[in-house]
Enzyme design. Structure first.
Site, PDB file in Angstrom:
ATOM      1  N   CYS A  76       0.864  -1.181   0.000  1.00 53.23           N
ATOM      2  CA  CYS A  76       0.000   0.000   0.000  1.00 53.23           C
ATOM      3  C   CYS A  76       0.904   1.236   0.000  1.00 53.23           C
ATOM      4  O   CYS A  76       1.816   1.354   0.829  1.00 53.23           O
ATOM      5  CB  CYS A  76      -0.892  -0.001   1.245  1.00 53.23           C
ATOM      6  SG  CYS A  76      -1.895   1.502   1.420  1.00 53.23           S
ATOM      7  N   CYS A  79       0.387   3.146   3.619  1.00 58.61           N
ATOM      8  CA  CYS A  79       0.828   2.647   4.933  1.00 58.61           C
ATOM      9  C   CYS A  79       1.847   1.512   4.862  1.00 58.61           C
ATOM     10  O   CYS A  79       2.248   0.987   5.892  1.00 58.61           O
ATOM     11  CB  CYS A  79      -0.376   2.213   5.758  1.00 58.61           C
ATOM     12  SG  CYS A  79      -1.219   0.751   5.097  1.00 58.61           S
ATOM     13  N   CYS A 124      -7.390  -1.098   1.485  1.00 58.02           N
ATOM     14  CA  CYS A 124      -6.319  -1.567   2.357  1.00 58.02           C
ATOM     15  C   CYS A 124      -6.933  -1.773   3.736  1.00 58.02           C
ATOM     16  O   CYS A 124      -7.580  -0.873   4.285  1.00 58.02           O
ATOM     17  CB  CYS A 124      -5.191  -0.532   2.417  1.00 58.02           C
ATOM     18  SG  CYS A 124      -3.920  -0.946   3.642  1.00 58.02           S
ATOM     19  N   CYS A 127      -5.207   0.904   6.438  1.00 60.65           N
ATOM     20  CA  CYS A 127      -5.455   2.350   6.438  1.00 60.65           C
ATOM     21  C   CYS A 127      -6.768   2.750   5.760  1.00 60.65           C
ATOM     22  O   CYS A 127      -7.139   3.919   5.773  1.00 60.65           O
ATOM     23  CB  CYS A 127      -4.289   3.094   5.794  1.00 60.65           C
ATOM     24  SG  CYS A 127      -4.141   2.882   3.995  1.00 60.65           S
ATOM     25  N   CYS A 148      -8.740  -5.575  -9.773  1.00 58.76           N
ATOM     26  CA  CYS A 148      -8.339  -4.505 -10.690  1.00 58.76           C
ATOM     27  C   CYS A 148      -7.870  -3.334  -9.823  1.00 58.76           C
ATOM     28  O   CYS A 148      -8.686  -2.661  -9.187  1.00 58.76           O
ATOM     29  CB  CYS A 148      -9.539  -4.126 -11.548  1.00 58.76           C
ATOM     30  SG  CYS A 148      -9.159  -2.926 -12.821  1.00 58.76           S
TER      31      CYS A 148
END
Length: 162
Positions: A76, A79, A124, A127, A148
């Protein structure tokens, strides 16, 4: 005849103001990593902020990560949580990085109605950053799913650099 017509119009009007007109309210979820918009803007590029915090979508074929197939992990961008392994990446031809599965427990799902119909949104789990959407047109020989993902939501780290 007029009474029947008026009755039909009334029923149609009432039925059109039912569930279709109700606004869907999302619950505010708590995440392990939580920052103010100002704090996110300080650590993310404009593109990353648009994708992760405003649920934006990058142009297809614009991400350099779309064609990255080296061994490694996609994290990510907000984070640094590991989200996808390169072994589960495939070329979907859509112009966005695509995976058939995520790192277990690190991606959560929500329902997105922004286009007027329900889509499964991927976030995510650490976060709450918007990653993309999941579809049922992935490789049949594995999961059948296509995650996607917006490339600007990800950072790639090659196994060679670890």
């Amino acid at each position: 005849m007029k009474k029947i017509l008026i009755l039909c119009i009334c029923i149609l009007t009432i039925s059109c103001t039912g569930n279709a007109q109700k606004e869907v309210k999302k619950e505010k979820k708590e995440y392990a990593v939580s920052k103010t918009n100002k704090e996110w803007k300080e650590i993310l590029t404009n593109e990353q902020y648009y994708i992760l915090r405003q649920a934006g979508t990058e142009r297809p074929f614009s991400s350099p990560l779309n064609k990255v197939y080296k061994a490694g992990t996609f994290y990510c961008a907000g984070c640094k949580t590991p989200l996808y392994e390169s072994e589960h990446k495939f070329d979907s031809g859509t112009g966005w990085p695509s995976f058939d599965r995520a790192v277990k427990g690190n991606v959560s799902v929500d329902t997105d109605y922004k286009l007027g119909y329900a889509r499964t949104e991927l976030l995510c789990a650490t976060c709450g950053g918007h990653l993309g959407h999941v579809f049922d047109d992935g490789p049949r020989e594995t999961t059948g799913k296509r995650h996607c993902i917006n490339g600007d939501a990800l950072i790639f780290e090659s196994k060679e650099t670890k």
